[in-house]
Motif scaffolding. Sequence first.
Motif, mmCIF file in Angstrom:
data_model
loop_
_atom_site.group_PDB
_atom_site.id
_atom_site.type_symbol
_atom_site.label_atom_id
_atom_site.label_comp_id
_atom_site.label_asym_id
_atom_site.label_seq_id
_atom_site.Cartn_x
_atom_site.Cartn_y
_atom_site.Cartn_z
ATOM 1 N N GLY A 87 30.205 -32.095 49.529
ATOM 2 C CA GLY A 87 31.643 -32.317 49.380
ATOM 3 C C GLY A 87 32.195 -31.573 48.175
ATOM 4 N N GLU A 88 31.442 -31.651 47.071
ATOM 5 C CA GLU A 88 31.891 -30.962 45.844
ATOM 6 C C GLU A 88 31.869 -29.447 46.043
ATOM 7 O OE1 GLU A 88 29.267 -32.494 42.820
ATOM 8 O OE2 GLU A 88 30.013 -34.526 43.232
ATOM 9 N N GLU A 147 34.822 -28.303 48.104
ATOM 10 C CA GLU A 147 36.061 -28.422 47.339
ATOM 11 C C GLU A 147 36.140 -27.352 46.240
ATOM 12 O OE1 GLU A 147 36.933 -32.358 45.897
ATOM 13 O OE2 GLU A 147 38.581 -31.555 44.709
ATOM 14 N N GLU A 148 35.059 -27.237 45.466
ATOM 15 C CA GLU A 148 35.071 -26.263 44.351
ATOM 16 C C GLU A 148 35.242 -24.840 44.856
ATOM 17 O OE1 GLU A 148 31.465 -26.883 42.159
ATOM 18 O OE2 GLU A 148 32.164 -28.857 41.491
ATOM 19 N N ASN A 197 36.609 -24.041 47.583
ATOM 20 C CA ASN A 197 37.843 -23.959 48.361
ATOM 21 C C ASN A 197 37.581 -23.424 49.768
ATOM 22 O OD1 ASN A 197 40.492 -24.398 48.563
ATOM 23 N ND2 ASN A 197 41.137 -22.517 47.499
ATOM 24 N N ASP A 218 37.842 -23.427 53.525
ATOM 25 C CA ASP A 218 38.770 -23.983 54.498
ATOM 26 C C ASP A 218 37.983 -24.307 55.774
ATOM 27 O OD1 ASP A 218 40.806 -24.481 56.244
ATOM 28 O OD2 ASP A 218 41.360 -22.372 56.504
ATOM 29 N N TYR A 261 37.217 -30.152 56.275
ATOM 30 C CA TYR A 261 36.300 -31.169 55.746
ATOM 31 C C TYR A 261 37.071 -32.465 55.498
ATOM 32 C CZ TYR A 261 32.350 -32.959 53.015
ATOM 33 O OH TYR A 261 31.279 -33.687 52.566
#
Length: 431
Positions: free
Chosen positions: A114-115, A118-119, A121, A123, A126
């Motif tokens: 998940g990190e 997100e970190e 970015n 697309d 998720y």
Amino acid sequence: MNYTFTSEDFKTEPYWWGQTLRPETGDSRLPAETDVLVIGSGYTGLHCALETAGAGRQTTVIDAETAGWGCSTRNGGQISGEIKPGYDELSQRYGTADAFALIKEARNALDWLGEFVEEQNIDCDYRQCGRFIAAHSPRQFRSLVASAQHQPAGLEQDLRIVAVQDQASEIDSEYYHGGLVNDRHCSLDPAKYHAGLMHLTMKNGAQVIAHCQATGIERNSGGFKVSTSRGTIQTRELVIATNGYTGSVTPWQRRRIIPIGSYMLATEPMDLARANQLMPRQRVFSDTRKVVVYFRRSPDGRSLLFGGRVSVFESDPVKSLPALRQEMLRIFPQLEDVRISHTWMGFVGYTFDYLPHLGVEDGVHYAMGYCGSGICLASYLGNRLGLQLLGKAEGDCVFSDPKFQTRPWYNGKPWFLGASVRYYQMRDRLS
Ligand SMILES: Cc1cc2nc3c(=O)[nH]c(=O)nc-3n(C[C@H](O)[C@H](O)[C@H](O)COP(=O)(O)OP(=O)(O)OC[C@H]3O[C@@H](n4cnc5c(N)ncnc54)[C@H](O)[C@@H]3O)c2cc1C
């Protein structure tokens, strides 16, 4: 072959390939030498390459087919961070401390993924959507309740029991007998995730070469000379990231991976109101059967993506489609009029101990055997393998410890699969 229940533009390829174009790999000339050669361009191979290329090692990833052609662009997009064996079974095998460590690290891998998404970015739709684990019998419901009430100390999760009379809030089906919600589980679009990961890996300097099959490996003083369908390449480090598609070029690994086909279908897009009624919370779903089915709505919410194994022996997905659709209709009879737009299959890499494995054999590195939980675990073990190649302590991984087992006379062709599927289908009926 088209059936009366298939749509006019019915496709025998993954639903996801219609949403994300197959990735371009650009210049496909194989270099004469490289620091790190990775065979297999799915999540395992790319995550490993991302680390080594990012640290300045010349990294080449090859794939026999298009990049990401294997399970990494074919899967159901459900993310759990769970391994198959439970705490009690693992404790019996390895003792309580190792059992704890194995379960804990797999769960940490979910947070790590998940990190990462997100970190970086990425697309890929998720979402922390949660999972509904549906009980296929009253006895299985009681067993789910017991498992939620008696969780091992230190490994407790927030699990919510949903009784059968309340389950309409989760699923519009009378097939199940209640279930359990695990809010931690997530979903993504697997091909979009793969495309984003590949873009990042190439931006970090790795070269990805499609349609380049490894055909032979020879050890020499400089590392390995690998023959491929596009010529030979000399590499200092060699990584095998072929999982359910592991073939005769790596016989040691092949004797340890059991490829098992998993089959999927997608329905035509439905009216949103109708799809909302079916699974109002957009969670991912699996059930308590050993021969499991899994399903979810597509990221746009309109299609049902339904997977499982309906044939005893491996089959052409088009041939087994009527049986897979029947399985879907057993759960959702109200979908009789909804046509099927896609069907496809892929080979999941199982292992004899139901654990993934990371290691080195005769100088060759490998990570594989995710037993159907590869979005999270292939990504994580690929990353750890890359860190290990760089000599970094963060690469230490508990999945390097258990022995990677094989069985006498097993050569990579699971002759026992038909009998095992029949046995588990019978157990599912009895439980
Ligand atoms: C239908 C289906 C549904 C699934 N659903 C889920 C799910 O919902 N959640 C989940 O977590 N997991 C799921 N999985 C499993 C998950 O997709 C895999 O565990 C994961 O993608 C494995 O990634 P990988 O990179 O190790 O292997 P793969 O993505 O399979 O990549 C291996 C690659 O190696 C290449 N290769 C093989 N031999 C050679 C060679 N000699 N030379 C060059 N290249 C070679 C292949 O072409 C292939 O592209 C599912 C799998 C299937 C099939």
